[in-house]
Write a protein that holds these residues in place. Structure first.
Motif, short mmCIF file in Angstrom:
data_model
loop_
_atom_site.label_atom_id
_atom_site.label_comp_id
_atom_site.label_asym_id
_atom_site.label_seq_id
_atom_site.Cartn_x
_atom_site.Cartn_y
_atom_site.Cartn_z
N TRP A 67 0.92 -1.38 0.06
CA TRP A 67 -0.11 -0.10 -0.16
C TRP A 67 1.04 1.18 -0.18
O TRP A 67 0.74 2.11 -0.48
CB TRP A 67 -0.70 -0.07 1.42
CG TRP A 67 -2.08 0.87 1.16
CD1 TRP A 67 -2.36 1.78 0.10
CD2 TRP A 67 -3.13 1.09 2.16
NE1 TRP A 67 -3.59 2.57 0.50
CE2 TRP A 67 -3.84 2.07 1.63
CE3 TRP A 67 -3.36 0.30 3.32
CZ2 TRP A 67 -5.27 2.42 2.39
CZ3 TRP A 67 -4.59 0.72 3.82
CH2 TRP A 67 -5.29 1.74 3.54
N GLY A 111 -10.72 6.76 -2.87
CA GLY A 111 -10.44 7.54 -1.40
C GLY A 111 -9.79 6.41 -0.52
O GLY A 111 -9.82 5.21 -0.70
N TRP A 112 -9.30 7.02 0.30
CA TRP A 112 -8.73 6.25 1.59
C TRP A 112 -9.50 5.20 2.09
O TRP A 112 -9.36 3.94 2.41
CB TRP A 112 -8.31 7.12 2.80
CG TRP A 112 -7.00 7.99 2.52
CD1 TRP A 112 -6.59 9.07 1.83
CD2 TRP A 112 -5.64 7.36 2.42
NE1 TRP A 112 -5.43 9.26 1.88
CE2 TRP A 112 -4.55 8.24 2.12
CE3 TRP A 112 -5.13 6.18 2.95
CZ2 TRP A 112 -3.46 8.03 1.97
CZ3 TRP A 112 -3.52 5.82 2.83
CH2 TRP A 112 -2.74 6.86 2.47
N GLY A 113 -10.88 5.55 2.41
CA GLY A 113 -11.89 4.77 2.75
C GLY A 113 -11.99 3.42 2.15
O GLY A 113 -12.07 2.37 2.55
N LEU A 114 -12.37 3.62 0.53
CA LEU A 114 -12.31 2.63 -0.10
C LEU A 114 -11.25 1.51 -0.22
O LEU A 114 -11.21 0.30 -0.05
CB LEU A 114 -12.63 3.05 -1.49
CG LEU A 114 -13.29 1.97 -2.47
CD1 LEU A 114 -14.57 1.26 -2.00
CD2 LEU A 114 -13.61 2.48 -4.03
N GLN A 115 -9.98 2.23 -0.12
CA GLN A 115 -8.60 1.49 -0.19
C GLN A 115 -8.59 0.52 1.03
O GLN A 115 -8.39 -0.74 1.08
CB GLN A 115 -7.61 2.56 -0.30
CG GLN A 115 -7.40 3.04 -1.69
CD GLN A 115 -6.13 4.04 -1.88
OE1 GLN A 115 -5.26 3.94 -1.18
NE2 GLN A 115 -6.44 4.92 -2.89
N LEU A 116 -8.95 1.09 2.32
CA LEU A 116 -8.97 0.53 3.54
C LEU A 116 -9.95 -0.66 3.45
O LEU A 116 -9.49 -1.74 3.93
CB LEU A 116 -9.43 1.61 4.70
CG LEU A 116 -9.49 0.78 5.89
CD1 LEU A 116 -8.01 0.46 6.44
CD2 LEU A 116 -9.84 2.10 7.14
N ALA A 117 -11.15 -0.44 3.04
CA ALA A 117 -12.03 -1.55 2.84
C ALA A 117 -11.34 -2.69 2.13
O ALA A 117 -11.50 -3.66 2.49
CB ALA A 117 -13.41 -1.10 2.01
#
Length: 200
Positions: free
Chosen positions: A71, A135-141
């Motif tokens: 990442w 975004g960061w949220g989708l990448q974290l998911a």
């Protein structure tokens, strides 16, 4: 020679040659597995690839640490690479990674060493390549889903993990090197399918 740097003077080219010549299987199978360590990084650039610059040597959750490294590396490289550039990196990374994973498995005499994390790197890069822009949220998911599929190995991921396992007493070979990559690529596909359904 200390336990941390076994076979330090033996090249990986020699390992690959000697473990593929006729009659070498029984001799290789009789040798015990080796413990991974910094000595691997001194032996060949291939181990820098398979261990993702040493992140796979983490004593805790090397697969997760390797995925975190992937990442971070993505965030560093992405501004410099367009879609075509990433496609080239992924294709080259697959073939070089297959070679590197095979070399490390043979060096350690283990079919799927936990320290080999290039499979996580390549698979997570594939996920990020497809979901970008995200975004960061989708990448974290995506990170959480991928680690879940890779760790639990349910359904098709478990099937892919078993498909190229070496027979008892068989030393690691090119098939096992491919298998190291294959189950993580299937985990990446499962991750992308769940995200597609979630976002539909």
């Amino acid at each position: 020679m200390s336990p941390q740097d076994p076979l330090d003077t033996v090249s990986d080219a020699r390992v690959l040659t000697e473990t593929t010549r006729p009659g070498a299987e029984s001799a290789a199978a009789a040798q015990p597995p080796l413990r991974p360590g910094l000595w691997l990084l001194k032996r060949s650039p291939l181990h820098w690839v398979s261990l993702a610059m040493g992140s796979g040597l983490s004593p805790v959750a090397p697969g997760t640490v390797g995925t975190l490294w992937a990442w971070l590396a993505w965030r560093v490289l992405d501004p410099w690479l367009n879609t075509t550039g990433w496609a080239v990196v992924l294709v080259a990374g697959f073939f070089v990674g297959w070679w590197a994973c095979t070399a490390t498995a043979r060096a350690l005499r283990v079919a799927d060493p936990s320290c080999v994390v290039w499979d996580e790197v390549l698979a997570f890069w594939l996920i990020l390549w497809i979901v970008t822009p995200a975004g960061w949220g989708l990448q974290l998911a995506a990170f959480v889903l991928f680690r879940l599929f890779d760790a639990v190995k349910v359904g098709p991921v478990g099937w892919a993990d078993r498909l190229f396992k070496a027979a008892p007493g068989q030393p690691p070979g090119w098939a096992q090197g491919f298998g190291i990559l294959f189950d993580d690529l299937v985990a990446a596909l499962c991750t992308l399918m769940v995200m597609a359904l979630w976002l539909a």
